[in-house]
Design an enzyme around this catalytic site. Structure first.
Site, short mmCIF file in Angstrom:
data_model
loop_
_atom_site.label_atom_id
_atom_site.label_comp_id
_atom_site.label_asym_id
_atom_site.label_seq_id
_atom_site.Cartn_x
_atom_site.Cartn_y
_atom_site.Cartn_z
CE LYS A 111 2.19 3.76 1.45
NZ LYS A 111 2.39 3.35 2.84
CD GLN A 113 4.30 0.61 4.70
OE1 GLN A 113 4.42 1.59 3.96
NE2 GLN A 113 3.11 0.11 5.03
CG ASP A 164 2.56 7.89 6.66
OD1 ASP A 164 1.53 8.08 5.97
OD2 ASP A 164 2.87 6.78 7.12
#
Ligand code: NAP
Length: 282
Positions: free
Chosen positions: A55, A99, A122
């Protein structure tokens, strides 16, 4: 039935990334800094390290600054929340990614909820989930949003189709079902307690596999002419669908790798640039 047409992720993802790069450049010209994505990783799970590195590399290629925060495995929920609240308040950070998964002793939900909704690129907060479910503006979680972009790129007319989503996780199964519902599919969710999974999958005009079990969905379960999206990614580059069998019956199918995976990072960076633009009311 002739073998299915493949829904390739990379060309669709690259188009999204190219547009994100243009907009990131315009933002930098106006603002004198690049859009900034902060990534936070707790622990030493090798797959998570790889994802975060990918990413960050992609971010830099499209002109998004990436700030990586690598926290040791013993990090407490309180320490994680404090970092995320600090990033939420930092005016030089536009997007924040925590994450998944975090180590078992950390309360992941409390971590997610410490992310300001305006920086939730996200799409993991309850605010983002509710906004998506009500059809209000907000950030849609990246893999579900990417799946919808891929279906649109292949002109799948979703209205009225029966979509069977296998998996109900908060980051993938549940939101993709909500997005399909918003597009007028009739949606059925399956999970580990579903009785007679093969029979339910066989009723799907669209099947989304989001399970994390290699090739659980067998080719012979697929309704002829169905559209099959395999979001699964298991060790050895294997999806959740028996690809060879399913491709004999489906009309359209995503390969693994090269299907859904690239869409996730593209959506993350698209959302990060959007978050940066929103700080300027663009
Ligand atoms: P997860 O949180 O483990 O959820 C798995 C879901 O599958 C759960 O809802 C579970 O049911 C259900 N399930 C498990 N075994 C089942 C069975 N035998 N029959 C029917 N349902 C079953 O996983 P996730 O985070 O959603 O990820 C799912 C997959 O997508 C993984 O392969 C992951 O690597 C992949 N993924 C890919 C991307 C990408 O960018 N391509 C992004 C995220 C995830 P219960 O709720 O009843 O436990």
């Amino acid at each position: 039935m002739s073998p299915a047409q493949l829904m390739h992720g990379p060309p669709v993802a690259n188009a999204i990334l190219a547009r994100a790069a243009e907009r990131a450049g315009e933002f930098e010209k106006r603002q004198g800094r690049k859009p900034c994505l902060a990534t936070v990783l707790v622990g030493d799970d090798p797959a998570s390290h790889t994802y975060v590195r990918m990413k960050a590399n992609r971010a830099e290629k499209v002109g998004v600054e990436s700030r990586r925060h690598l926290l040791p495995p013993g990090t407490t929920t309180g320490e994680l929340v404090a970092l995320l609240e600090g990033l939420s308040a930092d005016e030089t950070v536009d997007g924040i990614l925590l994450q998944h998964p975090v180590p078992a002793h950390v309360d992941e939900r409390r971590g997610f909820e410490a992310i300001a909704p305006a920086k939730d690129v996200d799409g993991v907060t309850m605010h983002s989930y509710a906004a998506m479910s009500f059809g209000h503006p907000g950030f849609v979680s990246c893999t579900p949003g990417g799946i919808l972009r891929l279906l649109d790129a292949y002109d799948v007319d979703l209205a009225g189709l029966h979509a069977v989503v296998v998996g109900r996780s908060p980051i993938l199964g549940k939101p993709v079902g909500m997005l399909l519902l918003a597009r007028d599919c009739t949606v059925t969710y399956c999970h580990s307690k579903t009785r007679d999974l093969p029979a339910v999958v066989a009723t799907g005009d669209v099947v989304v596999a989001a399970v994390g079990r290699p090739e659980l969905i067998r080719g012979e379960w697929i309704k002829p002419g169905a559209v099959v999206v395999d979001a699964g990614y298991n060790p050895g580059n294997v999806g959740d669908v028996d690809f060879a069998g399913a491709a004999e019956r489906a009309r359209l199918i995503t390969p693994v790798p090269g299907g859904v995976g690239p869409m996730t990072i593209a959506m993350l960076l698209h959302n990060t640039v959007r978050a940066a633009e929103m700080t300027q009311n663009v």
